[in-house]
Design a protein around this motif. Structure first.
Motif, PDB file in Angstrom:
ATOM      1  N   VAL A  92       0.838  -1.190   0.000  1.00  0.00           N
ATOM      2  CA  VAL A  92       0.000   0.000   0.000  1.00  0.00           C
ATOM      3  C   VAL A  92       0.884   1.255   0.000  1.00  0.00           C
ATOM      4  CG1 VAL A  92      -1.659   1.327   1.357  1.00  0.00           C
ATOM      5  CG2 VAL A  92      -1.970  -1.120   1.089  1.00  0.00           C
ATOM      6  N   LEU A  93       1.917   1.255   0.827  1.00  0.00           N
ATOM      7  CA  LEU A  93       2.802   2.418   0.867  1.00  0.00           C
ATOM      8  C   LEU A  93       3.526   2.613  -0.461  1.00  0.00           C
ATOM      9  CD1 LEU A  93       4.313   2.047   4.452  1.00  0.00           C
ATOM     10  CD2 LEU A  93       2.551   3.656   3.679  1.00  0.00           C
ATOM     11  N   ALA A  94       3.963   1.520  -1.071  1.00  0.00           N
ATOM     12  CA  ALA A  94       4.645   1.615  -2.362  1.00  0.00           C
ATOM     13  C   ALA A  94       3.692   2.142  -3.434  1.00  0.00           C
ATOM     14  CB  ALA A  94       5.215   0.259  -2.765  1.00  0.00           C
ATOM     15  N   LEU A  95       2.460   1.676  -3.418  1.00  0.00           N
ATOM     16  CA  LEU A  95       1.481   2.174  -4.389  1.00  0.00           C
ATOM     17  C   LEU A  95       1.291   3.675  -4.234  1.00  0.00           C
ATOM     18  CD1 LEU A  95      -1.158  -0.681  -4.150  1.00  0.00           C
ATOM     19  CD2 LEU A  95       0.240  -0.146  -6.142  1.00  0.00           C
ATOM     20  N   ARG A  96       1.077   4.096  -2.997  1.00  0.00           N
ATOM     21  CA  ARG A  96       0.885   5.528  -2.735  1.00  0.00           C
ATOM     22  C   ARG A  96       2.128   6.320  -3.117  1.00  0.00           C
ATOM     23  NH1 ARG A  96      -2.129   4.449   2.770  1.00  0.00           N
ATOM     24  NH2 ARG A  96      -4.246   4.356   1.969  1.00  0.00           N
ATOM     25  N   GLY A  97       3.307   5.744  -2.824  1.00  0.00           N
ATOM     26  CA  GLY A  97       4.559   6.417  -3.143  1.00  0.00           C
ATOM     27  C   GLY A  97       4.742   6.648  -4.632  1.00  0.00           C
ATOM     28  N   HIS A  98       4.092   5.844  -5.450  1.00  0.00           N
ATOM     29  CA  HIS A  98       4.162   6.004  -6.902  1.00  0.00           C
ATOM     30  C   HIS A  98       2.939   6.739  -7.455  1.00  0.00           C
ATOM     31  CE1 HIS A  98       7.818   3.756  -7.732  1.00  0.00           C
ATOM     32  NE2 HIS A  98       7.439   2.945  -6.778  1.00  0.00           N
ATOM     33  N   GLY A  99       2.150   7.321  -6.552  1.00  0.00           N
ATOM     34  CA  GLY A  99       1.009   8.118  -6.989  1.00  0.00           C
ATOM     35  C   GLY A  99      -0.208   7.309  -7.382  1.00  0.00           C
ATOM     36  N   GLY A 140      -8.949  -1.026  -7.507  1.00  0.00           N
ATOM     37  CA  GLY A 140      -8.434  -2.272  -8.053  1.00  0.00           C
ATOM     38  C   GLY A 140      -8.949  -2.557  -9.447  1.00  0.00           C
ATOM     39  N   VAL A 141      -8.402  -3.600 -10.024  1.00  0.00           N
ATOM     40  CA  VAL A 141      -8.814  -4.059 -11.337  1.00  0.00           C
ATOM     41  C   VAL A 141      -9.575  -5.370 -11.201  1.00  0.00           C
ATOM     42  CG1 VAL A 141      -7.994  -4.794 -13.606  1.00  0.00           C
ATOM     43  CG2 VAL A 141      -6.842  -2.928 -12.424  1.00  0.00           C
ATOM     44  N   TYR A 142      -8.997  -6.317 -10.500  1.00  0.00           N
ATOM     45  CA  TYR A 142      -9.616  -7.633 -10.329  1.00  0.00           C
ATOM     46  C   TYR A 142     -10.557  -7.675  -9.132  1.00  0.00           C
ATOM     47  CZ  TYR A 142      -6.054  -9.064 -13.626  1.00  0.00           C
ATOM     48  OH  TYR A 142      -5.257  -9.166 -14.719  1.00  0.00           O
ATOM     49  N   HIS A 143     -10.185  -6.982  -8.057  1.00  0.00           N
ATOM     50  CA  HIS A 143     -11.028  -6.941  -6.865  1.00  0.00           C
ATOM     51  C   HIS A 143     -11.978  -5.756  -6.979  1.00  0.00           C
ATOM     52  CE1 HIS A 143      -7.763  -9.480  -5.399  1.00  0.00           C
ATOM     53  NE2 HIS A 143      -8.637  -9.941  -4.520  1.00  0.00           N
ATOM     54  N   ARG A 200     -11.352  -1.321   1.594  1.00  0.00           N
ATOM     55  CA  ARG A 200     -10.425  -2.346   1.106  1.00  0.00           C
ATOM     56  C   ARG A 200      -9.499  -1.742   0.058  1.00  0.00           C
ATOM     57  NH1 ARG A 200     -12.510  -7.759  -1.541  1.00  0.00           N
ATOM     58  NH2 ARG A 200     -13.161  -6.350  -3.192  1.00  0.00           N
ATOM     59  N   GLU A 201      -8.224  -2.023   0.197  1.00  0.00           N
ATOM     60  CA  GLU A 201      -7.226  -1.546  -0.756  1.00  0.00           C
ATOM     61  C   GLU A 201      -7.136  -2.555  -1.894  1.00  0.00           C
ATOM     62  OE1 GLU A 201      -5.070  -1.515   2.638  1.00  0.00           O
ATOM     63  OE2 GLU A 201      -4.968   0.651   2.865  1.00  0.00           O
ATOM     64  N   SER A 202      -8.076  -2.423  -2.829  1.00  0.00           N
ATOM     65  CA  SER A 202      -8.273  -3.428  -3.879  1.00  0.00           C
ATOM     66  C   SER A 202      -7.078  -3.574  -4.812  1.00  0.00           C
ATOM     67  CB  SER A 202      -9.529  -3.101  -4.686  1.00  0.00           C
ATOM     68  OG  SER A 202     -10.662  -3.200  -3.856  1.00  0.00           O
ATOM     69  N   LEU A 203      -6.388  -2.484  -5.136  1.00  0.00           N
ATOM     70  CA  LEU A 203      -5.218  -2.606  -6.002  1.00  0.00           C
ATOM     71  C   LEU A 203      -4.108  -3.376  -5.289  1.00  0.00           C
ATOM     72  CD1 LEU A 203      -3.853  -2.080  -8.674  1.00  0.00           C
ATOM     73  CD2 LEU A 203      -3.181   0.196  -7.836  1.00  0.00           C
ATOM     74  N   ALA A 204      -3.943  -3.153  -4.009  1.00  0.00           N
ATOM     75  CA  ALA A 204      -2.965  -3.918  -3.238  1.00  0.00           C
ATOM     76  C   ALA A 204      -3.349  -5.405  -3.237  1.00  0.00           C
ATOM     77  CB  ALA A 204      -2.871  -3.383  -1.813  1.00  0.00           C
ATOM     78  N   CYS A 205      -4.631  -5.693  -3.117  1.00  0.00           N
ATOM     79  CA  CYS A 205      -5.106  -7.080  -3.194  1.00  0.00           C
ATOM     80  C   CYS A 205      -4.815  -7.674  -4.567  1.00  0.00           C
ATOM     81  CB  CYS A 205      -6.602  -7.157  -2.898  1.00  0.00           C
ATOM     82  SG  CYS A 205      -7.043  -6.771  -1.199  1.00  0.00           S
ATOM     83  N   ASP A 206      -5.011  -6.868  -5.615  1.00  0.00           N
ATOM     84  CA  ASP A 206      -4.720  -7.330  -6.973  1.00  0.00           C
ATOM     85  C   ASP A 206      -3.260  -7.752  -7.104  1.00  0.00           C
ATOM     86  OD1 ASP A 206      -7.321  -6.707  -7.688  1.00  0.00           O
ATOM     87  OD2 ASP A 206      -6.773  -4.934  -8.860  1.00  0.00           O
ATOM     88  N   LEU A 207      -2.361  -6.933  -6.556  1.00  0.00           N
ATOM     89  CA  LEU A 207      -0.937  -7.253  -6.656  1.00  0.00           C
ATOM     90  C   LEU A 207      -0.575  -8.509  -5.870  1.00  0.00           C
ATOM     91  CD1 LEU A 207       0.741  -3.741  -6.453  1.00  0.00           C
ATOM     92  CD2 LEU A 207       0.582  -5.240  -8.442  1.00  0.00           C
ATOM     93  N   VAL A 247       3.341  -2.758 -13.402  1.00  0.00           N
ATOM     94  CA  VAL A 247       2.093  -1.986 -13.445  1.00  0.00           C
ATOM     95  C   VAL A 247       2.401  -0.544 -13.832  1.00  0.00           C
ATOM     96  CG1 VAL A 247       0.254  -0.997 -12.005  1.00  0.00           C
ATOM     97  CG2 VAL A 247       0.798  -3.437 -11.840  1.00  0.00           C
ATOM     98  N   ILE A 248       3.420   0.025 -13.225  1.00  0.00           N
ATOM     99  CA  ILE A 248       3.775   1.417 -13.511  1.00  0.00           C
ATOM    100  C   ILE A 248       4.203   1.571 -14.968  1.00  0.00           C
ATOM    101  CG2 ILE A 248       5.473   3.223 -12.999  1.00  0.00           C
ATOM    102  CD1 ILE A 248       5.258   2.185 -10.038  1.00  0.00           C
ATOM    103  N   ARG A 249       5.012   0.646 -15.481  1.00  0.00           N
ATOM    104  CA  ARG A 249       5.429   0.713 -16.891  1.00  0.00           C
ATOM    105  C   ARG A 249       4.230   0.594 -17.821  1.00  0.00           C
ATOM    106  NH1 ARG A 249      10.163  -2.289 -15.329  1.00  0.00           N
ATOM    107  NH2 ARG A 249       9.111  -4.232 -15.798  1.00  0.00           N
TER     108      ARG A 249
END
Length: 109
Positions: free
Chosen positions: A1-8, A14-17, A23-30, A95-97
């Motif tokens: 979650v911190l890394a996601l936020r750190g990259h904006g 999320g995409v899948y969740h 719920r931090e759905s993108l973090a769950c996706d990863l 994901v970032i790329r």
């Protein structure tokens, strides 16, 4: 979650969740591709009887590990955590790329 936020990135989108409040759905996706690895590790803890049925308690908040079992769980987790973190960092870079060109294209118009 911190890394996601750190990259904006918003860890809640999320995409899948599906989006669920809190719920931090993108973090769950990863984490999803790691699920089989984590499941195997937890199963091994049970098969080797490092965690037993008596290590759980039921209450209003659900089923929880007792204190001693939590300590054994986290000791084992700390052994596999570096591999998990490394894998998550790799996927986050992917994901970032993938989304950077989309973001840059949006700024062009």
């Amino acid at each position: 979650v911190l890394a996601l936020r750190g990259h904006g990135l918003d860890p809640m989108l999320g995409v899948y969740h599906t989006d669920v409040y809190g719920r931090e759905s993108l973090a769950c996706d990863l984490m999803e591709p790691l699920r089989p690895r984590i499941d195997r590790w937890v199963l091994r803890l049970c098969v080797e009887q490092q965690i037993r049925a008596t290590d759980f308690r039921s209450g209003r908040e659900g089923v929880r590990l007792r204190h001693g079992a939590r300590q054994r769980f986290y000791q084992g987790y700390h052994q596999i955590a570096p591999e998990i973190r490394s894998t998550l960092r790799h996927w986050l870079r992917q994901v970032i790329r993938t989304i950077e060109p989309l973001h840059e294209g949006a700024n062009d118009g």
